[in-house]
Motif scaffolding. Sequence first.
Motif, mmCIF file in Angstrom:
data_model
loop_
_atom_site.group_PDB
_atom_site.id
_atom_site.type_symbol
_atom_site.label_atom_id
_atom_site.label_comp_id
_atom_site.label_asym_id
_atom_site.label_seq_id
_atom_site.Cartn_x
_atom_site.Cartn_y
_atom_site.Cartn_z
ATOM 1 N N TYR A 31 0.868 -1.165 0.000
ATOM 2 C CA TYR A 31 0.000 0.000 0.000
ATOM 3 C C TYR A 31 0.906 1.216 0.000
ATOM 4 O O TYR A 31 1.895 1.260 0.710
ATOM 5 N N GLN A 55 -8.291 -3.273 4.054
ATOM 6 C CA GLN A 55 -7.812 -4.097 2.944
ATOM 7 C C GLN A 55 -7.343 -5.453 3.427
ATOM 8 O O GLN A 55 -7.603 -6.480 2.790
ATOM 9 N N LYS A 58 -10.105 -7.862 3.957
ATOM 10 C CA LYS A 58 -10.612 -8.478 2.732
ATOM 11 C C LYS A 58 -9.737 -9.654 2.288
ATOM 12 O O LYS A 58 -10.212 -10.541 1.597
#
Length: 60
Positions: A31, A55, A58
């Motif tokens: 990221y 994130q 997920k």
Amino acid sequence: MAFVVDADMDGEGTGAFTVEVVRVGSLVSTYYSVDFASIESGRTSAVPLAVIDAQVGKLA
């Protein structure tokens, strides 16, 4: 793990990109963020922890 990359901005100076690397099981994800408003000041930006948490949630 986190690190900062200084990148050339096509002759307009350099920009500092903050990169976070996260491992979830056998998956590695990255990221990054850059604050274009702060390029001239040399300040770095941070990847918001809430974004990383969302994130990673997920991926798990």
